[in-house]
Write an enzyme that holds these catalytic residues in place. Structure first.
Site, PDB file in Angstrom:
ATOM      1  N   HIS A  48      -8.943   6.572   2.592  1.00 17.80           N
ATOM      2  CA  HIS A  48      -7.693   7.284   2.897  1.00 17.80           C
ATOM      3  C   HIS A  48      -7.594   8.409   1.871  1.00 17.80           C
ATOM      4  O   HIS A  48      -7.357   8.163   0.692  1.00 17.80           O
ATOM      5  CB  HIS A  48      -6.512   6.315   2.770  1.00 17.80           C
ATOM      6  CG  HIS A  48      -5.178   6.928   3.045  1.00 17.80           C
ATOM      7  ND1 HIS A  48      -4.313   6.441   3.997  1.00 17.80           N
ATOM      8  CD2 HIS A  48      -4.548   7.995   2.507  1.00 17.80           C
ATOM      9  CE1 HIS A  48      -3.221   7.177   4.031  1.00 17.80           C
ATOM     10  NE2 HIS A  48      -3.335   8.127   3.127  1.00 17.80           N
TER      11      HIS A  48
ATOM     12  N   HIS B 154       5.446  -1.487  11.900  1.00 15.12           N
ATOM     13  CA  HIS B 154       6.609  -1.851  11.086  1.00 15.12           C
ATOM     14  C   HIS B 154       7.714  -2.180  12.080  1.00 15.12           C
ATOM     15  O   HIS B 154       7.732  -1.618  13.188  1.00 15.12           O
ATOM     16  CB  HIS B 154       7.046  -0.682  10.214  1.00 15.12           C
ATOM     17  CG  HIS B 154       6.011  -0.224   9.234  1.00 15.12           C
ATOM     18  ND1 HIS B 154       5.704  -0.917   8.081  1.00 15.12           N
ATOM     19  CD2 HIS B 154       5.188   0.856   9.229  1.00 15.12           C
ATOM     20  CE1 HIS B 154       4.751  -0.271   7.411  1.00 15.12           C
ATOM     21  NE2 HIS B 154       4.413   0.802   8.102  1.00 15.12           N
TER      22      HIS B 154
ATOM     23  N   HIS C  63      -4.139  -2.379  11.017  1.00 15.18           N
ATOM     24  CA  HIS C  63      -3.437  -3.133   9.966  1.00 15.18           C
ATOM     25  C   HIS C  63      -2.712  -4.281  10.658  1.00 15.18           C
ATOM     26  O   HIS C  63      -1.631  -4.082  11.207  1.00 15.18           O
ATOM     27  CB  HIS C  63      -2.413  -2.251   9.259  1.00 15.18           C
ATOM     28  CG  HIS C  63      -2.982  -1.042   8.576  1.00 15.18           C
ATOM     29  ND1 HIS C  63      -3.300  -1.026   7.236  1.00 15.18           N
ATOM     30  CD2 HIS C  63      -3.281   0.188   9.037  1.00 15.18           C
ATOM     31  CE1 HIS C  63      -3.762   0.181   6.903  1.00 15.18           C
ATOM     32  NE2 HIS C  63      -3.767   0.931   7.988  1.00 15.18           N
TER      33      HIS C  63
ATOM     34  N   ASN D 181      -4.550  -3.984   2.995  1.00 15.07           N
ATOM     35  CA  ASN D 181      -3.307  -3.738   2.248  1.00 15.07           C
ATOM     36  C   ASN D 181      -2.216  -4.717   2.668  1.00 15.07           C
ATOM     37  O   ASN D 181      -1.208  -4.352   3.244  1.00 15.07           O
ATOM     38  CB  ASN D 181      -2.839  -2.283   2.398  1.00 15.07           C
ATOM     39  CG  ASN D 181      -2.681  -1.844   3.836  1.00 15.07           C
ATOM     40  OD1 ASN D 181      -3.354  -2.327   4.735  1.00 15.07           O
ATOM     41  ND2 ASN D 181      -1.768  -0.909   4.069  1.00 15.07           N
TER      42      ASN D 181
ATOM     43  N   ARG E 118      -1.651  -6.975   9.141  1.00 12.76           N
ATOM     44  CA  ARG E 118      -0.570  -7.440   8.242  1.00 12.76           C
ATOM     45  C   ARG E 118      -0.686  -8.863   7.735  1.00 12.76           C
ATOM     46  O   ARG E 118       0.278  -9.368   7.147  1.00 12.76           O
ATOM     47  CB  ARG E 118       0.790  -7.293   8.937  1.00 12.76           C
ATOM     48  CG  ARG E 118       1.100  -5.923   9.498  1.00 12.76           C
ATOM     49  CD  ARG E 118       1.050  -4.868   8.441  1.00 12.76           C
ATOM     50  NE  ARG E 118       1.630  -3.595   8.868  1.00 12.76           N
ATOM     51  CZ  ARG E 118       1.387  -2.448   8.252  1.00 12.76           C
ATOM     52  NH1 ARG E 118       0.592  -2.400   7.198  1.00 12.76           N
ATOM     53  NH2 ARG E 118       1.936  -1.335   8.668  1.00 12.76           N
TER      54      ARG E 118
ATOM     55  N   ASP F 273      -5.503   3.348  13.544  1.00 15.27           N
ATOM     56  CA  ASP F 273      -4.629   3.174  12.374  1.00 15.27           C
ATOM     57  C   ASP F 273      -3.367   2.421  12.786  1.00 15.27           C
ATOM     58  O   ASP F 273      -2.261   2.745  12.338  1.00 15.27           O
ATOM     59  CB  ASP F 273      -4.285   4.519  11.724  1.00 15.27           C
ATOM     60  CG  ASP F 273      -3.653   4.335  10.349  1.00 15.27           C
ATOM     61  OD1 ASP F 273      -3.674   3.201   9.828  1.00 15.27           O
ATOM     62  OD2 ASP F 273      -3.139   5.324   9.796  1.00 15.27           O
TER      63      ASP F 273
ATOM     64  N   HIS G 264      -8.682   9.037   9.362  1.00 12.51           N
ATOM     65  CA  HIS G 264      -7.575   9.841   9.933  1.00 12.51           C
ATOM     66  C   HIS G 264      -7.451  11.255   9.355  1.00 12.51           C
ATOM     67  O   HIS G 264      -6.485  11.573   8.668  1.00 12.51           O
ATOM     68  CB  HIS G 264      -6.245   9.110   9.850  1.00 12.51           C
ATOM     69  CG  HIS G 264      -5.974   8.321   8.594  1.00 12.51           C
ATOM     70  ND1 HIS G 264      -6.286   8.774   7.344  1.00 12.51           N
ATOM     71  CD2 HIS G 264      -5.405   7.100   8.428  1.00 12.51           C
ATOM     72  CE1 HIS G 264      -5.917   7.874   6.456  1.00 12.51           C
ATOM     73  NE2 HIS G 264      -5.391   6.857   7.084  1.00 12.51           N
TER      74      HIS G 264
HETATM   75  O1  DOR Z   1       1.067   5.510   7.824  1.00 11.66           O
HETATM   76  C1  DOR Z   1       0.331   4.673   7.329  1.00 11.66           C
HETATM   77  N1  DOR Z   1       0.629   3.367   7.367  1.00 11.66           N
HETATM   78  N2  DOR Z   1      -0.782   5.070   6.718  1.00 11.66           N
HETATM   79  C2  DOR Z   1      -1.534   4.208   5.995  1.00 11.66           C
HETATM   80  O2  DOR Z   1      -2.505   4.621   5.432  1.00 11.66           O
HETATM   81  C3  DOR Z   1      -1.127   2.801   5.845  1.00 11.66           C
HETATM   82  C4  DOR Z   1      -0.328   2.388   6.987  1.00 11.66           C
HETATM   83  C5  DOR Z   1       0.336   1.050   6.792  1.00 11.66           C
HETATM   84  O3  DOR Z   1      -0.332   0.111   6.361  1.00 11.66           O
HETATM   85  O4  DOR Z   1       1.520   0.942   7.084  1.00 11.66           O
END
Ligand code: DOR
Length: 443
Positions: free
Chosen positions: A181, A310, A64, A96, A66, A306, A235
């Protein structure tokens, strides 16, 4: 003397389809053109790989990064820099984001912005929604598309398909493998109060319990059976899911992550707090052992990190307001090399999970094996190097790793993407020249 090769990788221990062998590799125009003793052949560039292992480039099929919209956590440049420094030569990036990548405009715009900023090759997923069902077959065929991603349970962002009728319609559109997922949304909603009342990340695996995952996997297996659509269960985290998946049909493939193979409850939550919070959750040792058993017996097809960064500030919010996810693209190779050193899997199996596996299940063209004609993507590693993973080493925007302080044996020392050495000894080299990953027409 005219140069026959653009690059000669000399004397490394190569993992090839016909076995492990010490050999030179000749590269021209971004492809492998010769394997064998190249003697005094002329090259524009040489890489002395004696004493090192030359693996086919590692492909991380779940990250991801972002972009767009959440660049304070990561962007395509920092994410792919982390990949390259961690020995990853190709990534599949998730949709996402803000906005979601769910139509031709957002997908095309993402690629337009990506050009010249990728340190490794990439493909981008398109997210399935109730609103774009009829466009998915066309979207999954766009250049640089990794396929369709489905969230059956809510996680970070707004992508969610919790209705089996809509899921069935999605699976009936198009033909490429869908990445899913699998957590059951109704059960997640029903049990959210467990997280709210406890206000402690240690209950994360209780809120998002094994039954939550099992219910979703059961629904998915049924839908895949009915539609004959190929699905990839992302996962997988529990012994019970693995038992179910062991009865899978030929349409179903399986991913595990390095963090679920490495961390375990309750220790991870005690030590890391919300930094250990991810979806689906880190579970206890019984489940971790079952994941390893599935790695060893061939049930698992590939690894994905994965990578879900953050910021520390976001993670510092009180649980469950703290977001789920942890970075992982830069640490995938060192963590797995350390497991190799500990004897938990063989080098051949690791390569199978990180290169040949992704190529096989997603139909990647020209990548995934060290053989003439294939892209010259290599993850060059020193299996004896002893290092400590640290937050300082992490170039991801979030600036932290759950593995801070972990001592490992085995380290990625250079990353080669289509013949260009893009990272060496912890430094990025040259320019960001990542390109769209190509897929076989039959995929
Ligand atoms: O822990 C997760 N974070 N699982 C996910 O499926 C999405 C991901 C995220 O985009 O932060």
């Amino acid at each position: 003397m005219t140069e026959k090769y653009d690059l000669i990788i000399q004397g490394g221990t190569c993992i090839t389809p016909s076995g492990v062998t010490i050999t030179d590799v000749g590269v021209r125009d971004g492809r492998i053109v010769a394997l064998g003793d190249l003697g005094r052949a002329a090259g524009a560039d040489y890489f002395d790989a004696r004493g090192l292992h030359v693996l086919p480039g590692v492909i991380d099929t779940q990250v991801h990064f972002r972009e767009p919209g959440l660049e304070h956590k990561e962007n395509l440049e920092t994410g792919t820099a982390a990949a390259a420094l961690g020995g990853v030569t190709g990534v599949f990036d998730m949709p996402n984001t803000k906005p979601l990548i769910a139509d031709t405009e957002t997908f095309t715009e993402k690629w337009r912005n990506a050009r010249g900023r990728l340190w490794c090759d990439a493909a981008f997923f398109v997210g399935a929604t109730a609103g774009n069902v009829n466009e998915l077959a066309e979207l999954e065929r766009l250049e640089g598309c990794a396929g369709v991603k489905i969230f059956m349970g809510s996680s970070t962002g707004d992508l969610l398909v919790d209705d089996d009728a809509v899921l069935g319609r999605i699976l009936a559109q198009g033909s490429r493998r869908c990445s899913v997922h699998a957590e059951d949304e109704p059960r997640l909603r029903e049990r959210k109060r467990i997280a709210e009342e406890a206000a402690d990340p240690a209950v994360h695996p209780e809120w998002r319990d094994v039954e939550t995952a099992v219910r979703a996997v059961k629904r998915l297996l049924k839908l895949s059976h009915a539609s004959r659509r190929r699905v990839h269960v992302l996962h997988v985290t529990s012994a019970e899911e693995m038992a179910l998946l062991r009865t899978r049909e030929d349409t179903v493939t399986v991913e595990v992550t390095p963090q679920h193979l490495t961390l375990a409850a309750p220790e991870a939550y005690e030590r890391l707090g919300t930094l250990a919070q991810q979806n689906p959750p880190i579970r206890d040792v019984r489940h971790r052992d079952a994941l390893w058993a599935a790695v060893r017996d061939g049930l698992v097809d590939c690894l994905g990190s994965d990578h879900a960064p953050h910021t520390k500030e976001e993670k510092d919010k009180p649980y469950p307001a703290s977001p789920s996810g942890m970075p992982g693209v830069q640490t995938l190779v060192p963590i797995m090399l350390d497991h190799l050193h500990a004897g938990r899997l063989s080098l051949e199996r690791l390569v199978d999970l990180t290169s040949a596996g992704p190529a096989r299940i997603f139909g990647i063209a020209g990548k995934g094996r060290t053989a003439p004609g294939y892209d010259a993507d290599f993850t060059i590693v020193d299996l004896r190097a002893k290092r400590t993973i640290s937050n300082r080493w992490i170039v991801s925007r979030c600036g932290w790793t759950p593995f801070d302080g972990m001592k490992v044996t085995g380290w990625p020392v250079a990353t080669v993407v289509r013949g260009a050495v893009v990272a060496r000894d912890g430094q990025l080299i040259g320019q960001a020249q990542g390109a769209p990953i190509r897929f076989l027409e039959t995929a």
